[in-house]
Design a protein around this motif. Structure first.
Motif, PDB file in Angstrom:
ATOM      1  N   ILE A   5      -5.934  34.208  11.332  1.00 33.76           N
ATOM      2  CA  ILE A   5      -5.705  33.221   9.986  1.00 33.76           C
ATOM      3  C   ILE A   5      -4.649  33.841   9.218  1.00 33.76           C
ATOM      4  N   ALA A   6      -4.788  35.137   9.044  1.00 30.86           N
ATOM      5  CA  ALA A   6      -3.892  35.848   8.069  1.00 30.86           C
ATOM      6  C   ALA A   6      -2.373  35.853   8.637  1.00 30.86           C
ATOM      7  N   ASN A   7      -2.113  35.600   9.768  1.00 29.52           N
ATOM      8  CA  ASN A   7      -1.004  35.475  10.542  1.00 29.52           C
ATOM      9  C   ASN A   7      -0.296  34.386  11.120  1.00 29.52           C
ATOM     10  N   SER A   8      -0.853  33.240  10.026  1.00 28.63           N
ATOM     11  CA  SER A   8      -0.393  31.756  10.714  1.00 28.63           C
ATOM     12  C   SER A   8       0.336  31.062   9.387  1.00 28.63           C
ATOM     13  N   ARG A   9       0.284  29.780   9.549  1.00 28.63           N
ATOM     14  CA  ARG A   9       1.190  28.660   8.622  1.00 28.63           C
ATOM     15  C   ARG A   9       0.213  27.474   8.602  1.00 28.63           C
ATOM     16  N   ILE A  10       0.274  26.987   7.190  1.00 24.90           N
ATOM     17  CA  ILE A  10      -0.578  25.795   6.976  1.00 24.90           C
ATOM     18  C   ILE A  10       0.485  25.131   6.270  1.00 24.90           C
ATOM     19  N   SER A  11       0.621  23.625   6.788  1.00 19.51           N
ATOM     20  CA  SER A  11       1.196  22.594   6.235  1.00 19.51           C
ATOM     21  C   SER A  11       0.497  21.262   6.099  1.00 19.51           C
ATOM     22  N   ALA A  12       0.665  20.715   4.935  1.00 17.40           N
ATOM     23  CA  ALA A  12       0.210  19.481   4.835  1.00 17.40           C
ATOM     24  C   ALA A  12       0.748  18.294   4.008  1.00 17.40           C
ATOM     25  N   ILE A  13       0.720  17.309   4.421  1.00 17.70           N
ATOM     26  CA  ILE A  13       1.453  15.896   3.825  1.00 17.70           C
ATOM     27  C   ILE A  13       0.353  14.878   3.380  1.00 17.70           C
ATOM     28  N   ILE A  14       0.252  14.467   2.299  1.00 20.70           N
ATOM     29  CA  ILE A  14      -0.659  13.683   1.595  1.00 20.70           C
ATOM     30  C   ILE A  14       0.305  12.250   1.307  1.00 20.70           C
ATOM     31  N   LYS A  15      -0.280  10.977   1.725  1.00 20.13           N
ATOM     32  CA  LYS A  15       0.257   9.889   1.495  1.00 20.13           C
ATOM     33  C   LYS A  15      -0.194   9.294   0.339  1.00 20.13           C
ATOM     34  N   VAL A  16       0.878   9.312  -0.604  1.00 25.80           N
ATOM     35  CA  VAL A  16       0.159   8.814  -2.238  1.00 25.80           C
ATOM     36  C   VAL A  16      -0.045   7.554  -2.419  1.00 25.80           C
ATOM     37  N   ASN A  17       0.479   6.533  -1.431  1.00 27.35           N
ATOM     38  CA  ASN A  17      -0.198   5.188  -1.682  1.00 27.35           C
ATOM     39  C   ASN A  17      -1.576   5.209  -1.051  1.00 27.35           C
ATOM     40  N   SER A  18      -2.203   6.273  -0.414  1.00 34.27           N
ATOM     41  CA  SER A  18      -3.400   6.105   0.165  1.00 34.27           C
ATOM     42  C   SER A  18      -4.516   6.523  -1.121  1.00 34.27           C
ATOM     43  N   VAL A  19      -4.332   6.788  -2.300  1.00 35.46           N
ATOM     44  CA  VAL A  19      -5.283   7.017  -3.305  1.00 35.46           C
ATOM     45  C   VAL A  19      -6.023   6.051  -3.278  1.00 35.46           C
ATOM     46  N   ASN A  20      -7.462   6.502  -3.473  1.00 37.79           N
ATOM     47  CA  ASN A  20      -8.712   5.692  -3.802  1.00 37.79           C
ATOM     48  C   ASN A  20      -9.445   6.276  -4.529  1.00 37.79           C
ATOM     49  N   THR A  21      -9.732   5.514  -5.959  1.00 40.86           N
ATOM     50  CA  THR A  21     -10.752   5.953  -6.674  1.00 40.86           C
ATOM     51  C   THR A  21     -11.803   5.078  -6.816  1.00 40.86           C
ATOM     52  N   GLY A  22     -11.796   4.073  -5.870  1.00 43.62           N
ATOM     53  CA  GLY A  22     -13.079   3.140  -6.216  1.00 43.62           C
ATOM     54  C   GLY A  22     -12.712   1.848  -6.853  1.00 43.62           C
ATOM     55  N   ILE A  23     -11.606   1.833  -7.752  1.00 44.64           N
ATOM     56  CA  ILE A  23     -11.380   0.742  -8.622  1.00 44.64           C
ATOM     57  C   ILE A  23      -9.809   0.494  -8.220  1.00 44.64           C
ATOM     58  N   ILE A  24      -9.536  -0.845  -7.623  1.00 46.23           N
ATOM     59  CA  ILE A  24      -8.103  -1.272  -7.077  1.00 46.23           C
ATOM     60  C   ILE A  24      -7.358  -1.319  -8.191  1.00 46.23           C
ATOM     61  N   GLY A  25      -7.555  -1.949  -9.469  1.00 46.33           N
ATOM     62  CA  GLY A  25      -6.610  -1.689 -10.454  1.00 46.33           C
ATOM     63  C   GLY A  25      -6.340  -0.547 -10.758  1.00 46.33           C
ATOM     64  N   ARG A  26      -7.171   0.406 -10.708  1.00 49.17           N
ATOM     65  CA  ARG A  26      -6.672   2.022 -11.397  1.00 49.17           C
ATOM     66  C   ARG A  26      -5.638   2.454 -10.409  1.00 49.17           C
ATOM     67  N   ASP A  27      -6.241   2.296  -8.937  1.00 54.03           N
ATOM     68  CA  ASP A  27      -5.533   2.924  -7.865  1.00 54.03           C
ATOM     69  C   ASP A  27      -3.880   2.225  -7.916  1.00 54.03           C
ATOM     70  N   GLU A  28      -3.792   0.814  -8.068  1.00 59.17           N
ATOM     71  CA  GLU A  28      -2.453   0.379  -8.472  1.00 59.17           C
ATOM     72  C   GLU A  28      -1.687   1.162  -9.588  1.00 59.17           C
ATOM     73  N   ASP A  29      -2.412   0.998 -10.698  1.00 64.26           N
ATOM     74  CA  ASP A  29      -1.741   1.987 -11.932  1.00 64.26           C
ATOM     75  C   ASP A  29      -1.072   3.326 -11.578  1.00 64.26           C
ATOM     76  N   LEU A  30      -1.898   3.828 -10.546  1.00 64.33           N
ATOM     77  CA  LEU A  30      -1.723   5.444 -10.262  1.00 64.33           C
ATOM     78  C   LEU A  30      -0.463   5.462  -9.402  1.00 64.33           C
ATOM     79  N   LYS A  31      -0.084   4.480  -8.699  1.00 65.18           N
ATOM     80  CA  LYS A  31       1.088   4.260  -7.830  1.00 65.18           C
ATOM     81  C   LYS A  31       2.249   4.082  -8.555  1.00 65.18           C
ATOM     82  N   THR A  32       2.193   3.575 -10.035  1.00 66.96           N
ATOM     83  CA  THR A  32       3.190   3.132 -10.660  1.00 66.96           C
ATOM     84  C   THR A  32       4.067   4.379 -11.242  1.00 66.96           C
ATOM     85  N   LYS A  33       5.195   4.083 -11.976  1.00 66.18           N
ATOM     86  CA  LYS A  33       6.091   5.150 -12.581  1.00 66.18           C
ATOM     87  C   LYS A  33       5.355   5.832 -13.557  1.00 66.18           C
ATOM     88  N   ASP A  34       4.284   4.984 -14.273  1.00 70.70           N
ATOM     89  CA  ASP A  34       3.295   5.917 -15.080  1.00 70.70           C
ATOM     90  C   ASP A  34       2.789   7.187 -14.659  1.00 70.70           C
TER      91      ASP A  34
END
Length: 201
Positions: free
Chosen positions: A71-100
Motif C-alpha cells: 500500500i505504501a508503494n502504490s498510487r491512488i486516483s479518484a474522479i468524482i462526477k459533480v452532477n451526481s451530487v445528491n442531498t436528497g432534495i432535488i432543488g438543492r442539488d440543482e442549486d449546488l450544480k450552478t455557478k453559485d
C-alpha cells in the motif's frame, strides 16, 4: 485542515504483513473501487452549526495501483462526477450544480491523484493533488485499511475536512438573513472496497 483522523468506519489495526499481501518485486496490480458498495459523502454545518445537512456523490471512480502489493508503494486516483451530487432534495442539488457553488458545467469533475503514500502507525497518509472548482491544492488524506477478503478485495476508509472557500465554492452566494448560513468546513467520509477491473475484450 484535518479534523477527522482516518477512522472510516471500522477500527481495524492490522499491519500490511497481516493482510496477506504477497511480495513480488516489480509486480503491478490494478484494482478499482466496487462502487455498488462504496460511498463518498459529505456533511455541511448550517446556520452556525445549529444543524447540518449531508449528501453524497453517486458517480465516481477510484483506481488503485499496487506495486509489489505494498500500500505504501502504490498510487491512488479518484474522479468524482459533480452532477451526481445528491442531498436528497432535488432543488438543492440543482442549486449546488450552478455557478453559485460547484459550477458543474464549467468544472464537471472533482479529482485526486496521490504523489506518495506513507505509513503512519496502523494507518496511511496519501499525499497528492486535489482539484475542485478549478482550484488545485496539495492535501494529505489519511486513510486506513478496514480489512481484506482474498487478494483483490481490500477495504479503505478515510475521514477528512475541507474548507470550501479554499476552492472558491459558494464564496459569492449570500443568504438573505444569515451571513454564516453555510459552514465553511465540510466533513468528508470515504468508504470503499476494491475489485479487479474487468478485462475489455
Amino acid at each position: 485542515m484535518k479534523r477527522y483522523i482516518i477512522s472510516i468506519l471500522l477500527p481495524v489495526t492490522v499491519s500490511i504483513g497481516l493482510l496477506g499481501f504477497a511480495s513480488q518485486t516489480g509486480e503491478l496490480k490494478k484494482l478499482i473501487a466496487e462502487t455498488n458498495h462504496s460511498t463518498i459523502q459529505f456533511s455541511v454545518p448550517i446556520s452556525n452549526g445549529l444543524t447540518r445537512i449531508t449528501g453524497k456523490f453517486n458517480e465516481f471512480t477510484i483506481d488503485i495501483e499496487l506495486i509489489d502489493n505494498d500500500i505504501a508503494n502504490s498510487r491512488i486516483s479518484a474522479i468524482i462526477k459533480v452532477n451526481s451530487v445528491n442531498t436528497g432534495i432535488i432543488g438543492r442539488d440543482e442549486d449546488l450544480k450552478t455557478k453559485d457553488f460547484f459550477d458543474s458545467e464549467k468544472f464537471p469533475e472533482i479529482t485526486f491523484v496521490s504523489d506518495k503514500i506513507e505509513k503512519n502507525g496502523n494507518e496511511f497518509i496519501a499525499h497528492g493533488q486535489f482539484q475542485m472548482h478549478g482550484v488545485t491544492k496539495a492535501i494529505s488524506l489519511p486513510f486506513r485499511i478496514t480489512g481484506q477478503n482474498g487478494e483483490d478485495v481490500i477495504g479503505f476508509s478515510s475521514r477528512y475536512t475541507i474548507k470550501r472557500t479554499d476552492f472558491g465554492v459558494g464564496t459569492e452566494w449570500k443568504h438573505t438573513t444569515d451571513d454564516n448560513f453555510i459552514g465553511n468546513e465540510i466533513g468528508v467520509e470515504i468508504d470503499f472496497w476494491t475489485k479487479k477491473p474487468k478485462i475489455k475484450k
